[in-house]
Design a protein around this motif. Structure first.
Motif, PDB file in Angstrom:
ATOM      1  N   VAL A  74      -9.565  19.301  41.860  1.00  0.00           N
ATOM      2  CA  VAL A  74      -8.792  18.230  41.225  1.00  0.00           C
ATOM      3  C   VAL A  74      -8.522  17.106  42.211  1.00  0.00           C
ATOM      4  CG1 VAL A  74      -6.536  17.651  40.251  1.00  0.00           C
ATOM      5  CG2 VAL A  74      -7.750  19.687  39.455  1.00  0.00           C
TER       6      VAL A  74
ATOM      7  N   GLN B  92      -2.686  18.406  33.236  1.00  0.00           N
ATOM      8  CA  GLN B  92      -3.248  19.273  34.264  1.00  0.00           C
ATOM      9  C   GLN B  92      -4.384  20.130  33.716  1.00  0.00           C
ATOM     10  OE1 GLN B  92       0.289  21.206  35.776  1.00  0.00           O
ATOM     11  NE2 GLN B  92       0.717  19.535  37.201  1.00  0.00           N
TER      12      GLN B  92
ATOM     13  N   ALA C 282      -9.297  25.429  42.818  1.00  0.00           N
ATOM     14  CA  ALA C 282      -9.102  24.539  41.675  1.00  0.00           C
ATOM     15  C   ALA C 282      -8.331  23.299  42.087  1.00  0.00           C
ATOM     16  CB  ALA C 282      -8.367  25.286  40.564  1.00  0.00           C
TER      17      ALA C 282
ATOM     18  N   ARG D  14      -8.285  20.110  35.088  1.00  0.00           N
ATOM     19  CA  ARG D  14      -9.062  21.309  35.440  1.00  0.00           C
ATOM     20  C   ARG D  14     -10.413  21.285  34.729  1.00  0.00           C
ATOM     21  NH1 ARG D  14      -3.886  23.740  35.117  1.00  0.00           N
ATOM     22  NH2 ARG D  14      -4.246  24.434  32.965  1.00  0.00           N
ATOM     23  N   ARG D  15     -10.430  20.850  33.479  1.00  0.00           N
ATOM     24  CA  ARG D  15     -11.710  20.762  32.769  1.00  0.00           C
ATOM     25  C   ARG D  15     -12.612  19.706  33.392  1.00  0.00           C
ATOM     26  NH1 ARG D  15      -8.326  21.466  28.201  1.00  0.00           N
ATOM     27  NH2 ARG D  15      -8.392  19.251  27.622  1.00  0.00           N
TER      28      ARG D  15
ATOM     29  N   TYR E  77      -6.734  29.479  42.966  1.00  0.00           N
ATOM     30  CA  TYR E  77      -5.873  28.318  42.721  1.00  0.00           C
ATOM     31  C   TYR E  77      -6.159  27.235  43.745  1.00  0.00           C
ATOM     32  CZ  TYR E  77      -1.846  25.331  42.152  1.00  0.00           C
ATOM     33  OH  TYR E  77      -1.043  24.245  41.960  1.00  0.00           O
TER      34      TYR E  77
ATOM     35  N   ALA F  11     -14.053  21.175  36.485  1.00  0.00           N
ATOM     36  CA  ALA F  11     -15.069  22.174  36.161  1.00  0.00           C
ATOM     37  C   ALA F  11     -16.375  21.523  35.734  1.00  0.00           C
ATOM     38  CB  ALA F  11     -14.561  23.091  35.051  1.00  0.00           C
TER      39      ALA F  11
END
Length: 405
Positions: free
Chosen positions: A12, A128, A8, A132-133, A5, A136
């Motif tokens: 972001v 959100q 990630a 995240r995409r 987490y 990534a």
């Protein structure tokens, strides 16, 4: 806080986001939600031209644009922005589902990295997931893969990069949609440029395909991929491997025997290797493809029709070729549960594949709803950000180990 987490959240935080929105209330709300979600830099433009000016002045990782704007609408803006922006795009709009689906199809056909759409009213969870995409889609360094026009790279630069082994494979997992097991990976090329950073294949493949450089790239990628495949097998993970092959490479009549020798030296059965050909390439080189595909299948290799549904192959040509797999283009997948027009097309593709005895694989699956719809339609396998982004060999090995644990 768990490490995954934290990582990630950090990714972001590093994103730079541009909002193009002509409604001041929606603009203010989206900006506030982005900042609350941890985004470090949020820029804004109140119309399409302002968005283009922003892109000309600076680089962003994600551009969120409204579709329904006065003057330059979101579709025109995206078309013009592609010359300036190499990161991800997302739509934000309350347009009808079929209009949104058409806009998404246009974006995919133009080669845009479209990672989703936000509805109105805005939902924080939806935003959100989009962030995240976007994170990534960035390179491991936190910087996005550079999207320079292919013609910006002269053949001499590409030849030097091949000589210095600057190209390397990354792998996107392919999963069985019925049981969730990882069955294989697709090999994708990346260029680690010494000054420009990580460069995506859309920026060099087309140029390479005009010359024998594409053959050299294919050999280098396959050699490394077979070594990685053997390494994963030694760790107890038996996977199949899919790799794109250009029609020019298929013109070499000695290719099937050389490939058999290469996979045997790596200790890999030919049945575990699949060569992917785009539907457009098949239609342009039918005689070469027919002979080559037949000879590869005679030696045990699998051959897939890639990006099915966006090319120009006739059904007669497809039925004459001994393919083993049909890959459904991502443009049919994006927003699928909301687009009633796509469903009968997908049903027809599934029925065609079944009648031809082809295994079906869906590309670009990003949501659980898309996965569930495809599974209900009878699609056997899938790949996309929902399951895993493209990873280098060591990262994929760690990812596989974490799944086993």
């Amino acid at each position: 806080m768990p490490a995954t987490y934290s990582s990630a959240a950090q990714a972001v935080h590093l994103l730079r986001v541009l909002i193009v929105e002509d409604d001041p209330i929606q603009l203010a709300l989206l900006k506030a939600m982005l900042l609350d979600s941890g985004v470090r830099l949020v820029a804004e433009a109140v119309d399409g031209q302002g968005g283009l000016d922003r892109l000309a002045d600076g680089r962003f990782d994600l551009v969120i644009t409204d579709l329904r704007m006065d003057g330059m609408d979101g579709v025109e803006f995206l078309s013009r922005a592609l010359a300036l922006h190499g990161g991800a795009f997302a739509f934000s709009s309350a347009v009808e589902p079929d209009v949104l689906a058409s806009a998404e199809s246009i974006a995919h056909l133009q080669g845009a990295s479209l990672i989703g759409a936000l509805g109105k009213p805005l939902q924080i969870g939806e935003l959100q997931a989009l962030l995240r995409r976007a994170a990534a889609a960035c390179a491991p360094s936190g910087q996005p893969e550079r999207q320079r026009p292919a013609q910006a790279w002269p053949l001499s630069a590409l030849a030097t990069a091949l000589e210095w082994r600057q190209f390397f494979p990354v792998y996107q997992p392919k999963l069985d949609l019925n049981n969730g097991e990882v069955t294989g990976v697709e090999v994708l090329a990346r260029w680690r440029h010494p000054t420009a950073g990580l460069i995506a294949p859309a920026q060099f493949i087309a140029t390479m395909e005009q010359t024998e450089l594409i053959d050299v790239l294919f050999r280098q990628l396959l050699r490394q991929a077979l070594a990685d495949l053997a390494s994963w097998e030694a760790q107890g993970q038996q996977l199949s491997l899919a790799i794109n092959i250009a029609p020019r490479t298929l013109e070499d009549r000695s290719l099937p025997e050389r490939l058999v020798q290469q996979v045997r030296e790596a200790g890999i059965a030919p049945e575990r290797i699949s060569f992917e050909l785009t539907e457009t390439a098949i239609s342009r080189h039918p005689a070469t493809v027919l002979e080559s595909v037949t000879r590869l299948r005679l030696r045990g290799f699998q051959v897939a029709v890639d990006d099915f549904g966006v090319g120009y192959s006739s059904l007669a040509l497809l039925s004459a070729l001994p393919f083993s797999e049909l890959k459904i283009d991502r443009s049919f997948i994006a927003g699928m549960p909301l687009n009633g027009k796509v469903m009968p097309i997908l049903e027809s593709i599934m029925r065609l594949a079944k009648e031809l005895g082809l295994r079906t694989v869906a590309e670009g699956i990003e949501t659980g709803a898309e996965r569930d719809f495809l599974r209900a339609l009878g699609c056997e396998a899938g790949q996309g950000f929902l399951f895993g982004k493209p990873m280098n060999g060591p990262c994929l090995a760690a990812w596989l180990a974490s799944r086993r644990a």
